[in-house]
Design an enzyme around this catalytic site. Sequence first.
Site, PDB file in Angstrom:
ATOM      1  CB  SER A 262      -0.921  -0.006   1.216  1.00 37.03           C
ATOM      2  OG  SER A 262      -0.188   0.436   2.342  1.00 37.03           O
ATOM      3  CE  LYS A 263      -1.946   5.556  -3.795  1.00 37.44           C
ATOM      4  NZ  LYS A 263      -2.421   6.670  -4.517  1.00 37.44           N
ATOM      5  NE  ARG A 264      -2.299   6.067   4.790  1.00 38.70           N
ATOM      6  CZ  ARG A 264      -2.012   7.333   4.521  1.00 38.70           C
ATOM      7  NH1 ARG A 264      -0.811   7.800   4.722  1.00 38.70           N
ATOM      8  NH2 ARG A 264      -2.942   8.139   4.037  1.00 38.70           N
ATOM      9  CG  ASP A 265       2.705  -1.489   3.056  1.00 36.44           C
ATOM     10  OD1 ASP A 265       2.380  -1.551   4.252  1.00 36.44           O
ATOM     11  OD2 ASP A 265       2.155  -2.138   2.157  1.00 36.44           O
ATOM     12  CB  VAL A 273       5.751   2.660  -2.116  1.00 37.68           C
ATOM     13  CG1 VAL A 273       6.184   1.519  -1.224  1.00 37.68           C
ATOM     14  CG2 VAL A 273       4.937   3.664  -1.316  1.00 37.68           C
TER      15      VAL A 273
END
Length: 503
Positions: A262-265, A273
């Site tokens: 995800s974008k948050r990872d 990312v």
Amino acid sequence: MSKPVRVRFAPSPTGPLHIGGVRTALFNYLFAKKHGGTFYLRVEDTDQNRFVPGAEQYIMEALEWLGIAPDETVGKNEKFGPYRQSERKPLYKQYADQLINSGWAYYAFDSAADLDQLRKNAEEEGKTFIYNHTVREHLDTSLTNSAEKVAERIANGEEYVIRFKTPVNETLQLKDIIRGDIKFDTNLLDDKVLFKSDGMPTYHLANIVDDHLMETSHVIRGEEWLPSLPLHELLYKAFGWEAPEFAHLPLILKPVGNGKLSKRDGDKLGFPVFPLDWNDPASGEKSSGYREKGFFPGAVVNFLSLLGWNDGTDQELFSLEELVAKFDLNRVHKAGAKFDPEKNKWFNQHYLKLQSDASLAEKFMPILTEKGIETNIDYVTKVVASVKERATFVTDLYELSDFFFVAPTSYDEKASKNWKEETPHLMQELISVLENIGDFTSVNIETIVKDWMTKNEIGMGKVMQPFRLSLVGALKGPHLFDIVEMIGKEETILRLQKAIATL
Ligand code: GLU
């Protein structure tokens, strides 16, 4: 392949481009170039509520940086323009009308409140409300109102949407280049909204119309769009257009555990990312990008190319040209591809080594200037040559080479244990040896110092370790006599004297 290859990347500018999107763009680029075709970029900005300023420029800049810029896009070879869907707005209405006239679509007048009520009612009965063939004949649609009534309501400015009239009891036989044959039961589909009374098409209608008008031969996109494939195939059929071929790329998975990256990872786990840094204009949130972290574009392209594809051998290092030559959609996997940040660094290390010393020195120079170090490019080029083997990023260079520029300000504690009682005396003698060397080059210094040690039966460790400690401050760094030559006689002696005084 009969039609000329024309493929597209069709992002919605709703924020920074996630690495999954970059991979989609890359695979489209590779496929186009491999087949001598065209790679174009279309901006899918019909959803004005989700518009984010700067996102479109960000996407363009990212692709430029990676060396995979589109052949056609906004402001560039606009052969099939405009390339921004918001600027194509007047075009879509006629296609929605065409589907109404041919019976493939219908008007629906339900308000948001009506739909909410229908959802609630269904929930109370433990069901999910789906707008489909089971309800469309009972709701407030053009299927239940007379043609005159419908025309009147529209003329009166009543709000409506146009929905697709999904055929009932059909099994669709779909084809995907990566996934093979897929069967799909049309009764499972809902009647998607294609057009709204504000004059805007939804994603589905605009996407199909534009892929057709822009002569798209293949649609290569992420797996998350696979559920839209039945509707898209049906839309082509409804229009009587030949559909492009489809290929849905596998998901990119988290490095550990399960699920989609995800974008948050990224920032959570300490790796980017996104291709470039991004400052969200609304929330002010910052996300880091590969470019600013010091990744080389070639390294990013290389590791992305292997997320879901390989050439059938163990080869891992590919230049962009090699990728173009070898890329094959038939070799893209169905299974999700795990994202491995450590491996990404390994790629960068390799690409750093491929850089010339001079070009790395140029990138290193500003870092040195910022630290207030006065030096020159020739010296820095030599420094780079001796330490680049051990760097992953340009930003690692200083830590690996600081002693080439400044004397140590402290000495590694553990290494200082090798500083014995007789060491100051030995270092003093070493200074005298060094003072007498005329040709102050690495090999010559080494020969003379080693001769001195042999003649006086001094053990190597007794001199070499304290010598290194005096120059570097720790037992690290490249070949010692190379350092001695580089920093010069005067500085070498000064550092030895300082160590004698300090340690
Ligand atoms: N606009 C869609 C997106 O944001 C495009 C999907 C497609 O390629 O059809 O990804």
